[in-house]
Design an enzyme around this catalytic site. Structure first.
Site, mmCIF file in Angstrom:
data_model
loop_
_atom_site.group_PDB
_atom_site.id
_atom_site.type_symbol
_atom_site.label_atom_id
_atom_site.label_comp_id
_atom_site.label_asym_id
_atom_site.label_seq_id
_atom_site.Cartn_x
_atom_site.Cartn_y
_atom_site.Cartn_z
ATOM 1 N N MET A 81 0.838 -1.202 0.000
ATOM 2 C CA MET A 81 0.000 0.000 0.000
ATOM 3 C C MET A 81 0.869 1.246 0.000
ATOM 4 S SD MET A 81 -2.858 -1.113 2.822
ATOM 5 C CE MET A 81 -1.652 -1.806 3.954
ATOM 6 N N ILE A 116 1.882 -5.304 8.108
ATOM 7 C CA ILE A 116 3.297 -4.970 8.234
ATOM 8 C C ILE A 116 3.492 -3.466 8.114
ATOM 9 C CG2 ILE A 116 5.607 -5.338 7.285
ATOM 10 C CD1 ILE A 116 4.571 -7.994 6.146
ATOM 11 N N GLY A 139 1.408 4.033 4.712
ATOM 12 C CA GLY A 139 2.226 3.333 3.740
ATOM 13 C C GLY A 139 2.731 2.025 4.327
ATOM 14 N N SER A 140 2.312 0.891 3.789
ATOM 15 C CA SER A 140 2.590 -0.368 4.464
ATOM 16 C C SER A 140 2.300 -1.561 3.550
ATOM 17 C CB SER A 140 1.751 -0.442 5.743
ATOM 18 O OG SER A 140 0.431 0.021 5.469
ATOM 19 N N ARG A 141 2.027 -2.715 4.182
ATOM 20 C CA ARG A 141 1.853 -3.949 3.416
ATOM 21 C C ARG A 141 1.036 -4.955 4.222
ATOM 22 N NH1 ARG A 141 7.140 -7.341 1.326
ATOM 23 N NH2 ARG A 141 6.269 -9.441 1.438
#
Length: 240
Positions: free
Chosen positions: A110, A167, A197-199
């Protein structure tokens, strides 16, 4: 209810359907950005405009749109908006208790422009929630799955245990989980959020068949990532 009142309610409902709501987690940030814009603008007008643009971005970041989720226990739905950055077989994080054998992992990255509300990939009971502190390297890298701060869920579904791992990314400093161990989730139901902002990684049984490719775009609660059985049935949808 009078005809006039009924007409007014229809107009209000129409507006609500067209205006994307903001998740409550974002209220304090939007207020802070807005207040900062006012302060900056009082000193120097151009700074105020920059602050206003930043505030608008913050509203956009915390948007929480309605999604239409396929109703089918054999399908794995994307838990996040973003880009499929990795598909392959990897050993799941040890804290999830899913064993030491590689499982099919599909990872969604993301960016700061994606919606960051996370949704359950399958229906089932939350059997375990495990948080692990870590570093904050770029979430697009494979090592982020091992090194970064993360929060994992194990969902007991009709097809077996599924792992979902939030994450933190390079600038993300806060993982939010809305559910507790023992609760039941429906596919597409909101379970968490990550700022900024990540995953999200999904760990699936080896028999699962990926239906996406690396680099393709995913929409949380709607995009089908994988099929847990050989033949897909007709799909129905629910709004959420």
């Amino acid at each position: 209810m009078s005809r006039e009142q009924d007409g007014s309610m229809s107009i209000i409902d129409s507006i609500r359907r067209q205006v994307t709501p903001v998740h409550p987690e974002g209220y304090i940030f939007i207020a802070a950005f807005g207040f900062g814009a006012l302060i900056l603008g009082s000193f120097f007008s151009p700074l105020g405009w920059i602050g206003a643009i930043a505030t608008a971005w913050c509203v956009y970041f915390f948007r929480d749109p309605v999604r239409f989720t396929p109703v089918d226990d054999s399908l794995v739905i994307s838990p996040a908006d973003g880009v499929i950055c990795s598909i392959g077989f990897f050993i799941p994080p040890p804290e999830l208790g899913l064993g030491a054998e590689p499982m099919l992992r599909i990872a969604v990255f993301m960016s700061v422009f994606d919606c960051h509300v996370n949704r359950a990939p399958v229906s089932g009971r939350v059997a375990k929630i495990a948080y692990k502190p870590g570093v904050f390297v770029n979430a697009d890298l494979d090592k982020a799955s091992e090194d970064n701060e993360r929060n994992g869920l194990v969902i007991e579904s009709a097809a077996g245990r599924i792992g979902v791992v939030q994450i933190a990314g390079l600038i993300a400093r806060r993982i939010v989980c809305f559910v507790r161990q023992g609760e039941t989730l429906g596919a597409g139901e909101r379970f968490g959020l990550i700022r900024f902002g990540s995953r999200v990684d999904v760990y699936l049984p080896g028999a699962a068949r990926p239906l996406v490719t690396t680099g393709s775009k995913a929409v949380a609660g709607e995009t089908v990532l994988a099929d847990l059985r050989a033949e897909a049935a007709r799909r129905n949808f629910k709004a959420g």
